[in-house]
Design an enzyme around this catalytic site. Structure first.
Site, PDB file in Angstrom:
ATOM      1  CG  ASN A 288      -1.550   1.313   1.503  1.00 35.07           C
ATOM      2  OD1 ASN A 288      -2.571   1.758   0.719  1.00 35.07           O
ATOM      3  ND2 ASN A 288      -1.275   1.828   2.513  1.00 35.07           N
TER       4      ASN A 288
ATOM      5  CE1 TYR B 240      -0.485   8.082  -6.687  1.00 35.46           C
ATOM      6  CE2 TYR B 240      -2.377   8.167  -8.396  1.00 35.46           C
ATOM      7  CZ  TYR B 240      -1.893   7.749  -7.040  1.00 35.46           C
ATOM      8  OH  TYR B 240      -2.572   7.179  -6.116  1.00 35.46           O
TER       9      TYR B 240
ATOM     10  CE  LYS C 284      -0.823   4.308  -6.724  1.00 33.73           C
ATOM     11  NZ  LYS C 284      -0.452   3.451  -5.505  1.00 33.73           N
TER      12      LYS C 284
END
Length: 252
Positions: free
Chosen positions: A90, A156, A160
């Site tokens: 995470n 980002y 991801k």
């Protein structure tokens, strides 16, 4: 959902937000939890909350961008609790809002080091241990930005997207080794990262809400429940999935 009694979960980025909520949720279901973060105060607070509720947890400081620290965290997990059943990857960072041609190489490299390479290092170490003991479950935290483009957030979004690629590849490679690998893709969820952005950008929360059909941001506890579901023994047929937790955003 089945209990996680006697199972061992290692959760990175567990000093706050989704990581903390997930650590508390696993502990409440009987898991022994290794809380990992670079934020020592936040990690200690998560451990304190778990222990106050009658659970068992330890804190291990780990910068996931450093493979030697990841290996040490997995090693300490096994030394402390004897095994590793669940890996929740995470830990992550947010980036600067800028168009692609305005992003600096340093910002790009830092984003990939934590949000993509960090997941890769965690998966490597977790899978090695799980292969040695006969199986396990891994959930990687991606994002809706890993499924669609994110204007002003190219690094980002790229990281991801990469997390989902790693998830699907590992799921295929280890499906017959009793190792399941899935991802969760949240939309804007209340966390230190998102709440910090809201605090410095007037009107940002309202814009976020308008994007989400359900009309609000997610709560860390809601994402945690999806993670638990993916790790439950009843869902042993589920691997290689990127579960959208998005309040209906991707339905349109």
């Amino acid at each position: 959902m089945s209990s996680f009694q006697n199972q061992v979960a290692l959760i990175t980025g567990a000093g706050a937000g989704i990581g903390r909520a997930t650590a508390l949720a696993f502990a409440a279901e009987g898991a022994r939890v290794v809380v990992s973060d670079v934020n020592e105060a936040g990690g200690a607070e998560t451990v304190s909350q778990i222990e106050a509720a009658g659970g068992e947890a330890v804190f291990v400081r780990c910068n996931v961008a450093r493979p030697e620290e990841v290996e040490a965290a997995v090693r300490q997990t096994v030394e402390t609790f004897g095994r590793l059943d669940i890996g929740i990857n995470n830990a992550g960072i947010g980036g600067d809002f800028a168009r692609l041609h305005e992003q600096s190489p340093d910002a790009w490299n830092q984003m990939l080091a934590v949000n993509l390479s960090g997941v890769f290092y965690c998966m490597q170490s977790e899978i090695r241990q799980m292969l040695a003991q006969g199986g396990g479950k891994i959930v990687n935290i991606s994002s809706i930005a890993g499924i669609r483009g994110m204007p002003m957030g190219g690094p980002y979004s790229a990281a991801k997207h990469g997390v989902i690629g790693l998830t699907k590849t590992a799921a295929l490679e280890y499906a017959r080794k009793n190792i399941r690998v899935n991802a969760v893709c949240p939309v804007y969820t209340h966390s230190a990262m998102v709440d910090g952005l809201i605090a410095v950008a007037p009107g940002m929360e309202e814009r976020m809400r308008k994007m989400i059909p359900i009309g609000r941001l997610g709560q860390p506890e809601e994402i945690a429940q999806a993670i638990l579901w993916l790790c439950a023994d009843e869902n042993a047929f589920c691997t290689g999935q990127a579960i959208q937790m998005d309040g209906g955003l991707m339905a349109g």
